[in-house]
Scaffold this active site. Sequence first.
Site, PDB file in Angstrom:
ATOM      1  N   LEU A  33       0.858  -1.177   0.000  1.00  0.00           N
ATOM      2  CA  LEU A  33       0.000   0.000   0.000  1.00  0.00           C
ATOM      3  C   LEU A  33       0.900   1.235   0.000  1.00  0.00           C
ATOM      4  CD1 LEU A  33      -2.727  -0.889   2.675  1.00  0.00           C
ATOM      5  CD2 LEU A  33      -2.988  -0.900   0.190  1.00  0.00           C
ATOM      6  N   ASP A  34       0.459   2.269  -0.712  1.00  0.00           N
ATOM      7  CA  ASP A  34       1.220   3.518  -0.695  1.00  0.00           C
ATOM      8  C   ASP A  34       1.351   4.029   0.734  1.00  0.00           C
ATOM      9  OD1 ASP A  34       1.593   3.570  -3.385  1.00  0.00           O
ATOM     10  OD2 ASP A  34       0.036   5.061  -3.810  1.00  0.00           O
ATOM     11  N   HIS A  35       2.419   4.757   0.989  1.00  0.00           N
ATOM     12  CA  HIS A  35       2.628   5.362   2.296  1.00  0.00           C
ATOM     13  C   HIS A  35       1.418   6.199   2.699  1.00  0.00           C
ATOM     14  CE1 HIS A  35       4.620   7.168   5.670  1.00  0.00           C
ATOM     15  NE2 HIS A  35       4.580   8.380   5.140  1.00  0.00           N
TER      16      HIS A  35
END
Length: 215
Positions: A19-21
């Site tokens: 997952l993106d930051h």
Amino acid sequence: LRSMLKRQLARKVFPVHRLDHRTSGAILFAFDSETAGKLHTALADGRKDYIAIVRGEWKYDEDTVVIDQPLKVDEVLKDAVTKFTRLASSTTSELPFSILRCQPETGRTHQIRRHAYHLGHPIIGDSQHGDSKVNRSWRTQRGMNRLGLHCLSIQLKGMESQCLAPLSPELQNVLSETGEVWDQAIEREPRLLLDPVDDRGGTFGRNYRARKSSA
């Protein structure tokens, strides 16, 4: 997260995807690298549903818009496709916004965030691809100090069951205060009302306090 799961389960885990930051939500792990690889392949042809809170009233006539816009990854231009569906949109708010369901058909870095910017509806809280003034207003006026992006569900190819991740209480509280906009979003996506469940075991699990008290 990986380290926490390793301690909790007392064994190594292998992430199937990322997952993106600052993005919350569903994420899959496997107990060995071979299974992780197979799940990664199945996920590439599966389906991921994200919920995004974006800037502005929905500007399109259709409720669903597909962005087919190649994105650079490590200086290489790669195909990238994301489907955006309007769940709700404000019309009278001092901070106009929309709630969208996002379905990426490819998995490029920051794909949803970059495509949302291209759509003309950057995600609230996105410091890299969003609007800093609007982000600051959401922090001060609505108490939302996070990225408005959440992976609600994952469905692998060939499987009927889904991996669901309910909205965090923080995000659900922010949205529930938007009144009719939130009600409209729930009507179109009832899974937004799913309650978070802590079904962990081991040291950090739900039975930890009971075991500690009886020790």
